[in-house]
Motif scaffolding. Structure first.
Motif, mmCIF file in Angstrom:
data_model
loop_
_atom_site.group_PDB
_atom_site.id
_atom_site.type_symbol
_atom_site.label_atom_id
_atom_site.label_comp_id
_atom_site.label_asym_id
_atom_site.label_seq_id
_atom_site.Cartn_x
_atom_site.Cartn_y
_atom_site.Cartn_z
ATOM 1 N N ALA A 65 5.285 0.087 3.683
ATOM 2 C CA ALA A 65 4.897 -1.317 3.586
ATOM 3 C C ALA A 65 5.121 -1.769 2.151
ATOM 4 O O ALA A 65 4.687 -1.094 1.207
ATOM 5 C CB ALA A 65 3.430 -1.491 3.985
ATOM 6 N N TYR A 66 5.805 -2.906 1.986
ATOM 7 C CA TYR A 66 6.138 -3.409 0.654
ATOM 8 C C TYR A 66 5.691 -4.859 0.524
ATOM 9 O O TYR A 66 5.788 -5.649 1.470
ATOM 10 C CB TYR A 66 7.657 -3.342 0.413
ATOM 11 N N ARG A 67 5.218 -5.188 -0.667
ATOM 12 C CA ARG A 67 4.936 -6.573 -1.011
ATOM 13 C C ARG A 67 5.725 -6.908 -2.271
ATOM 14 O O ARG A 67 5.580 -6.242 -3.309
ATOM 15 C CB ARG A 67 3.449 -6.805 -1.245
ATOM 16 N N PHE A 68 6.565 -7.920 -2.195
ATOM 17 C CA PHE A 68 7.357 -8.383 -3.329
ATOM 18 C C PHE A 68 6.846 -9.759 -3.751
ATOM 19 O O PHE A 68 6.746 -10.667 -2.930
ATOM 20 C CB PHE A 68 8.835 -8.503 -2.962
ATOM 21 N N THR A 69 6.550 -9.914 -5.042
ATOM 22 C CA THR A 69 6.192 -11.219 -5.589
ATOM 23 C C THR A 69 7.307 -11.621 -6.541
ATOM 24 O O THR A 69 7.468 -11.039 -7.614
ATOM 25 C CB THR A 69 4.843 -11.174 -6.322
ATOM 26 N N LEU A 100 14.231 -17.625 -16.592
ATOM 27 C CA LEU A 100 15.246 -17.141 -17.522
ATOM 28 C C LEU A 100 15.585 -15.693 -17.210
ATOM 29 O O LEU A 100 16.745 -15.290 -17.151
ATOM 30 C CB LEU A 100 14.741 -17.279 -18.964
ATOM 31 N N ASP A 101 14.562 -14.881 -17.012
ATOM 32 C CA ASP A 101 14.686 -13.551 -16.422
ATOM 33 C C ASP A 101 13.879 -13.573 -15.130
ATOM 34 O O ASP A 101 12.849 -14.237 -15.052
ATOM 35 C CB ASP A 101 14.137 -12.466 -17.354
ATOM 36 N N LEU A 102 14.346 -12.861 -14.124
ATOM 37 C CA LEU A 102 13.616 -12.822 -12.860
ATOM 38 C C LEU A 102 12.779 -11.555 -12.801
ATOM 39 O O LEU A 102 13.257 -10.474 -13.133
ATOM 40 C CB LEU A 102 14.588 -12.873 -11.676
ATOM 41 N N THR A 103 11.521 -11.694 -12.378
ATOM 42 C CA THR A 103 10.668 -10.526 -12.214
ATOM 43 C C THR A 103 10.245 -10.399 -10.752
ATOM 44 O O THR A 103 10.091 -11.403 -10.041
ATOM 45 C CB THR A 103 9.407 -10.588 -13.097
ATOM 46 N N LEU A 104 10.066 -9.164 -10.330
ATOM 47 C CA LEU A 104 9.594 -8.844 -8.988
ATOM 48 C C LEU A 104 8.455 -7.853 -9.118
ATOM 49 O O LEU A 104 8.659 -6.732 -9.587
ATOM 50 C CB LEU A 104 10.723 -8.222 -8.152
ATOM 51 N N ASP A 105 7.255 -8.257 -8.727
ATOM 52 C CA ASP A 105 6.150 -7.307 -8.630
ATOM 53 C C ASP A 105 6.262 -6.609 -7.277
ATOM 54 O O ASP A 105 6.353 -7.273 -6.237
ATOM 55 C CB ASP A 105 4.812 -8.022 -8.735
ATOM 56 N N VAL A 106 6.262 -5.289 -7.301
ATOM 57 C CA VAL A 106 6.462 -4.507 -6.080
ATOM 58 C C VAL A 106 5.242 -3.625 -5.835
ATOM 59 O O VAL A 106 4.843 -2.853 -6.715
ATOM 60 C CB VAL A 106 7.729 -3.630 -6.174
ATOM 61 N N ALA A 107 4.652 -3.758 -4.666
ATOM 62 C CA ALA A 107 3.610 -2.839 -4.206
ATOM 63 C C ALA A 107 4.187 -2.061 -3.034
ATOM 64 O O ALA A 107 4.648 -2.660 -2.063
ATOM 65 C CB ALA A 107 2.361 -3.600 -3.775
ATOM 66 N N SER A 108 4.196 -0.737 -3.119
ATOM 67 C CA SER A 108 4.775 0.089 -2.057
ATOM 68 C C SER A 108 3.745 1.084 -1.542
ATOM 69 O O SER A 108 3.031 1.714 -2.325
ATOM 70 C CB SER A 108 6.015 0.833 -2.564
ATOM 71 N N ARG A 109 3.688 1.221 -0.222
ATOM 72 C CA ARG A 109 2.821 2.178 0.456
ATOM 73 C C ARG A 109 3.700 2.973 1.421
ATOM 74 O O ARG A 109 4.302 2.397 2.335
ATOM 75 C CB ARG A 109 1.706 1.459 1.222
ATOM 76 N N ALA A 115 6.092 15.566 -1.005
ATOM 77 C CA ALA A 115 6.074 14.603 0.094
ATOM 78 C C ALA A 115 6.096 15.375 1.403
ATOM 79 O O ALA A 115 7.152 15.664 1.971
ATOM 80 C CB ALA A 115 7.276 13.671 0.005
ATOM 81 N N THR A 116 4.929 15.751 1.879
ATOM 82 C CA THR A 116 4.805 16.538 3.102
ATOM 83 C C THR A 116 4.494 15.636 4.291
ATOM 84 O O THR A 116 4.144 14.467 4.130
ATOM 85 C CB THR A 116 3.699 17.592 2.947
ATOM 86 N N GLU A 117 4.616 16.188 5.476
ATOM 87 C CA GLU A 117 4.330 15.433 6.692
ATOM 88 C C GLU A 117 2.888 14.922 6.673
ATOM 89 O O GLU A 117 1.956 15.650 6.358
ATOM 90 C CB GLU A 117 4.545 16.321 7.915
ATOM 91 N N GLY A 118 2.730 13.633 6.967
ATOM 92 C CA GLY A 118 1.411 13.025 6.972
ATOM 93 C C GLY A 118 0.934 12.532 5.621
ATOM 94 O O GLY A 118 -0.126 11.903 5.517
ATOM 95 N N LYS A 119 1.702 12.768 4.567
ATOM 96 C CA LYS A 119 1.328 12.365 3.218
ATOM 97 C C LYS A 119 1.469 10.849 3.057
ATOM 98 O O LYS A 119 2.321 10.207 3.679
ATOM 99 C CB LYS A 119 2.215 13.079 2.197
ATOM 100 N N GLU A 120 0.645 10.267 2.200
ATOM 101 C CA GLU A 120 0.742 8.854 1.862
ATOM 102 C C GLU A 120 0.916 8.704 0.354
ATOM 103 O O GLU A 120 0.203 9.347 -0.419
ATOM 104 C CB GLU A 120 -0.497 8.091 2.334
ATOM 105 N N PHE A 121 1.864 7.856 -0.057
ATOM 106 C CA PHE A 121 2.120 7.556 -1.465
ATOM 107 C C PHE A 121 1.817 6.082 -1.712
ATOM 108 O O PHE A 121 2.071 5.228 -0.856
ATOM 109 C CB PHE A 121 3.573 7.826 -1.836
ATOM 110 N N ARG A 122 1.332 5.779 -2.932
ATOM 111 C CA ARG A 122 1.126 4.402 -3.376
ATOM 112 C C ARG A 122 1.726 4.263 -4.774
ATOM 113 O O ARG A 122 1.302 4.945 -5.702
ATOM 114 C CB ARG A 122 -0.363 4.052 -3.432
ATOM 115 N N PHE A 123 2.707 3.390 -4.915
ATOM 116 C CA PHE A 123 3.318 3.135 -6.214
ATOM 117 C C PHE A 123 3.493 1.633 -6.389
ATOM 118 O O PHE A 123 4.043 0.949 -5.522
ATOM 119 C CB PHE A 123 4.678 3.830 -6.335
#
Length: 531
Positions: A243-247, A252-261, A399-407
């Motif tokens: 699941a990703y959220r992009f803001t 002048l420069d473009l920024t993207l805040d990224v939340a990844s699950r 990154a094993t089966e069933g693992k969850e990452f948040r970055f």
């Protein structure tokens, strides 16, 4: 909207032109085609749509077998070549929100060519998510003539966003999501170059790389004076969902805040977080003949690292003869990026590609990423059409089966590095024979520049700290280039002779300029391989 007036002209080239061409032979939409724009909801739902809904979808999807949605596309669309596909254009007058005068507009990409996966697009308005319906009437098909009508439920391949960077009435393309989990973005005065990805899986290993896709998007309808756009995305692949959220914030420069699950269906050997993909065909450090009228051809010319120790590291990119993988271990890095430092047109001489206007991309780590490493992978390439450079973060946690990452992280698409390196930056790297006809020893020249270095007297006591993982360093010289105010470090590398090709071990080089114990520059690192 008035605040955006009087801005300088945007020169960025579009990924696919949006001009509308007359097309009397285009397919006629079926009479029962669904509407292109969702009808507004008068009443908000009991539970407004939010990021948690995408997280729940990704978590539930991870518990099911992977099923790719690439069906329902006529075979003739998959047989289109690159130019035929480019001739299919979303009609600009059909852009979503065009008639409402909102600060953002959306256009979709048609399925076809290599873009076979069906991508669903939803619009979130007053908390309700409504599917954007496909219709052939949304597209101009140019010179394409199809043997059969297009199905009404064909769906889309991706989407792109427009925003008025120059003036209110002119909407400029600022971001594109198209193909697997790839996306690109540009700020004012930039042209498309390197790409970002949602995730990289098993990249650079001795097995096939896995390419996750963004299979569904939800776009939050912006307000009348919104300066940002929120986009949610559902990622899917045989090994992982996400699941990703992009803001998205244009400017002048473009920024993207990224939340990844991330939710793993099965174990993955190498997970690449915040991957960047670029092209390096040849440059000033290329030490072999390239039959090209252009002096340099690349989207990015170096990897920049902000270490947790406060050290800044610059690693020039190369088009190697063999696959190269460089690993930079760290904990809590401030970030990393593939940058395009060289902004001189004369160094490229390409009026069409405009490599001097291509942005760099900086990944700013948000929160505690924990221990891991930045990987840089350089792949041999014989043409500029291939993206042969990849950089990403690999966490130490498995990154094993069933693992969850948040970055979480912030992406900066910028022409000028927003990071402030305290001291001299590497501005050029050149490599050649130590002596004419010498096929063994190398002469390596590194130029450093900054306003503070330029102010130093040519008689200042500036030295260098240089090291090599093998071989010998000789003829080390540091002096000021009074033509442009930079400081030049040059030295010879005498590598250890290899008895066989398999014994040729890459030489890892490091260098910086110092005055006594004071470090004057960032750290230059390089990996040199024998022919």
């Amino acid at each position: 909207m008035k605040a955006r007036r009087n801005r300088i002209a945007l020169l960025c080239a579009l990924l696919i032109p949006v001009a509308v061409h007359a097309d009397p032979g285009k397919p006629t939409p079926p009479p029962n085609a669904a509407p292109a724009v969702p009808a507004p909801d008068a009443k908000p739902p009991a539970k407004p749509f939010e990021f948690a809904d995408v997280e729940l979808k990704a978590r539930e999807l991870a518990g099911k077998p992977y099923a790719r949605d690439d069906a329902g596309m006529p075979e003739f669309l998959g047989q289109l070549d690159y130019d035929q596909y480019r001739d299919i254009r979303y009609k600009a007058d059909k852009a979503l929100w065009k008639d409402e005068g909102l600060p953002f507009q959306i256009q979709a990409f048609h399925r076809g060519f290599i873009f076979k996966d069906r991508v669903s697009i939803n619009i979130v308005d007053h908390g309700s998510a409504t599917r954007l319906a496909y219709s052939p009437e949304l597209f101009d098909y140019g010179k394409n003539q199809f043997p059969a009508p297009l199905p009404p439920d064909l769906g889309f391949a991706g989407l792109r966003f427009h925003y008025p960077l120059r003036r209110d009435e002119v909407y400029d393309e600022v971001a594109v999501f198209l193909g697997a989990s790839y996306f690109r973005a540009v700020g004012l005065g930039q042209t498309y170059g390197l790409s970002a990805r949602g995730l990289a899986l098993d990249t650079g290993l001795a097995k096939a790389e896995e390419f996750p896709i963004f299979r569904e998007f939800w776009v939050q309808k912006p307000g009348q004076n919104a300066g940002e756009l929120v986009v949610y995305a559902l990622l899917d692949s045989p090994s992982v969902t996400g699941a990703y959220r992009f803001t998205l914030r244009p400017g002048l420069d473009l920024t993207l805040d990224v939340a990844s699950r991330l939710y793993f269906r099965k174990a993955v050997e190498r997970v690449g977080i915040a991957p960047l993909t670029s092209m390096f065909f040849h440059g000033e450090n290329t030490d072999r003949f390239m039959d090209d009228f252009r002096p340099e051809v690349h989207d990015s010319d170096g990897l920049l690292l902000g270490r947790s120790t406060g050290e800044w590291v610059w690693r020039p990119l190369n088009n190697p003869r063999q696959l190269r993988i460089s690993v930079f271990k760290d904990t809590k890095p401030s970030g990393f990026g593939l940058m395009q430092r060289d902004r001189e047109f004369d160094h490229y001489q390409d009026l069409e590609a405009q490599y001097h206007r291509r942005p760099g991309a900086w990944v700013e780590a948000l929160g505690d990423w924990g221990p891991g490493a930045v990987y840089l992978i350089e792949i041999p390439s014989d043409a500029e059409k291939y993206d042969n450079i990849v950089a990403f973060w690999v966490p130490d946690q498995p990154a094993t089966e069933g693992k969850e990452f948040r970055f979480d992280y912030r992406l900066h698409f910028a022409q000028e590095e927003y990071t402030a390196v305290s001291g001299g930056k590497v501005v050029a790297t050149r490599i050649g024979a130590a002596e004419p006809g010498d096929n063994q020893n190398r002469k390596i020249v590194v130029d450093f520049g900054s306003p503070s270095l330029k102010m130093l007297s040519p008689k200042a006591k500036v030295g260098a700290e240089v090291s090599a993982s093998s071989g010998k360093i000789g003829n080390l010289v540091v002096h000021k280039n009074e033509e442009n105010g930079t400081w030049r470090l040059s030295f010879d590398l005498e590598p250890v002779p290899a008895e066989k090709d398999k014994d040729k071990v890459p030489v890892e080089l490091r260098a910086m300029l110092k005055s006594g114990q004071d470090v004057l520059t960032e750290t230059w690192v390089y990996q040199w391989n024998a022919r």
